[in-house]
Write a protein that holds these residues in place. Structure first.
Motif, PDB file in Angstrom:
ATOM      1  N   GLN A 112      -4.032  -1.861  -6.585  1.00  0.00           N
ATOM      2  CA  GLN A 112      -2.572  -0.453  -6.176  1.00  0.00           C
ATOM      3  C   GLN A 112      -1.901  -1.386  -4.478  1.00  0.00           C
ATOM      4  O   GLN A 112      -1.319  -1.630  -4.358  1.00  0.00           O
ATOM      5  CB  GLN A 112      -2.536   0.574  -5.767  1.00  0.00           C
ATOM      6  CG  GLN A 112      -3.286   1.252  -7.157  1.00  0.00           C
ATOM      7  CD  GLN A 112      -3.473   2.566  -7.416  1.00  0.00           C
ATOM      8  OE1 GLN A 112      -3.714   3.040  -6.315  1.00  0.00           O
ATOM      9  NE2 GLN A 112      -3.261   3.480  -8.552  1.00  0.00           N
ATOM     10  N   ILE A 113      -2.274  -1.450  -3.484  1.00  0.00           N
ATOM     11  CA  ILE A 113      -2.958  -1.700  -1.860  1.00  0.00           C
ATOM     12  C   ILE A 113      -2.046  -2.979  -2.106  1.00  0.00           C
ATOM     13  O   ILE A 113      -0.920  -3.607  -1.412  1.00  0.00           O
ATOM     14  CB  ILE A 113      -3.960  -1.882  -1.232  1.00  0.00           C
ATOM     15  CG1 ILE A 113      -4.441  -0.273  -1.288  1.00  0.00           C
ATOM     16  CG2 ILE A 113      -3.888  -1.798   0.351  1.00  0.00           C
ATOM     17  CD1 ILE A 113      -5.884   0.234  -0.550  1.00  0.00           C
ATOM     18  N   LEU A 114      -2.277  -3.618  -3.006  1.00  0.00           N
ATOM     19  CA  LEU A 114      -2.211  -4.919  -3.336  1.00  0.00           C
ATOM     20  C   LEU A 114      -0.838  -5.784  -3.717  1.00  0.00           C
ATOM     21  O   LEU A 114      -0.400  -6.809  -3.244  1.00  0.00           O
ATOM     22  CB  LEU A 114      -2.945  -6.514  -4.067  1.00  0.00           C
ATOM     23  CG  LEU A 114      -2.981  -8.310  -3.796  1.00  0.00           C
ATOM     24  CD1 LEU A 114      -3.007  -8.228  -2.539  1.00  0.00           C
ATOM     25  CD2 LEU A 114      -4.142  -8.672  -4.839  1.00  0.00           C
ATOM     26  N   VAL A 115      -0.732  -4.844  -4.465  1.00  0.00           N
ATOM     27  CA  VAL A 115       0.673  -4.277  -5.073  1.00  0.00           C
ATOM     28  C   VAL A 115       1.982  -4.732  -3.743  1.00  0.00           C
ATOM     29  O   VAL A 115       2.118  -5.073  -3.805  1.00  0.00           O
ATOM     30  CB  VAL A 115       1.010  -4.461  -6.954  1.00  0.00           C
ATOM     31  CG1 VAL A 115       2.218  -3.869  -6.953  1.00  0.00           C
ATOM     32  CG2 VAL A 115       0.213  -4.740  -7.324  1.00  0.00           C
ATOM     33  N   SER A 116       1.685  -3.250  -3.667  1.00  0.00           N
ATOM     34  CA  SER A 116       2.294  -2.635  -1.846  1.00  0.00           C
ATOM     35  C   SER A 116       2.823  -3.741  -0.965  1.00  0.00           C
ATOM     36  O   SER A 116       3.858  -4.307  -0.931  1.00  0.00           O
ATOM     37  CB  SER A 116       1.972  -1.495  -2.202  1.00  0.00           C
ATOM     38  OG  SER A 116       2.874  -1.094  -0.780  1.00  0.00           O
ATOM     39  N   LEU A 117       1.270  -4.259  -0.395  1.00  0.00           N
ATOM     40  CA  LEU A 117       1.267  -4.582   0.451  1.00  0.00           C
ATOM     41  C   LEU A 117       2.461  -5.960  -0.116  1.00  0.00           C
ATOM     42  O   LEU A 117       3.434  -6.567   0.917  1.00  0.00           O
ATOM     43  CB  LEU A 117       0.453  -5.196   0.609  1.00  0.00           C
ATOM     44  CG  LEU A 117      -0.291  -5.751   2.165  1.00  0.00           C
ATOM     45  CD1 LEU A 117      -0.941  -5.457   2.628  1.00  0.00           C
ATOM     46  CD2 LEU A 117       0.274  -7.608   2.009  1.00  0.00           C
TER      47      LEU A 117
END
Length: 164
Positions: free
Chosen positions: A90-95
């Motif tokens: 989730q963090i990677l996609v958001s970033l």
């Protein structure tokens, strides 16, 4: 929170900064948490290395691949491996969708942004040129300016984290 690390080459600064950055992203709920973190380094090479390491480690975590950061994330946040993988994804996609707000920069480029943002208020022409001297006095003034900027920013925004 302001963390300042002073260490010589090869002492593990990038490892530590990457760990702190990833832990800050895991600490809070919501999207685009990277917008609230400013990581500052001295060189362009260190900036690129840190950005690359953060992305590489988030990808490894998201894919369930080996990572030096997984154990500490599981322990600190009470998550199992699957939960860490999901959160990292989730963090990677958001970033990646908001990559332009991924703020890992050099000290000089950060202050250039600040000065240019407030050029009018400071009575400075927006097309100014900056020249730096490299001596102990300049370093003291820089650290004083950094402290003033940080304390002012903290008064305006309480949910901001700095690493550098």
């Amino acid at each position: 929170m302001l963390n300042v690390y002073r260490a010589s080459a090869g002492s593990g600064k990038t490892f530590r900064l990457t760990k702190d950055y990833i832990h800050l992203l895991f600490r809070h709920q919501g999207e685009n948490l990277h917008r609230h973190i400013l990581a500052v380094t001295f060189t362009n090479k260190a900036t690129e290395e840190m950005k690359s390491r953060i992305l590489k480690e988030l990808f490894a975590l998201a894919q369930g691949q080996p990572s030096n950061y997984r154990k500490s994330l599981m322990e600190e946040y009470g998550r199992n491996e699957a939960e860490v993988n999901l959160k990292a994804k989730q963090i990677l996609v958001s970033l990646l969708y908001d990559y332009s707000s991924f703020a890992v920069s050099t000290i000089d480029s950060f202050f250039q942004q600040v000065i240019r943002s407030f050029a009018r208020e400071m009575g400075i022409n927006g097309a100014y040129n900056l020249e730096m001297e490299n001596d102990a006095k300049t370093t003291r003034y820089f650290l004083k300016l950094l402290t003033i900027c940080f304390s002012t920013y903290q008064k305006m925004k309480t949910n901001c984290y700095w690493i550098g």
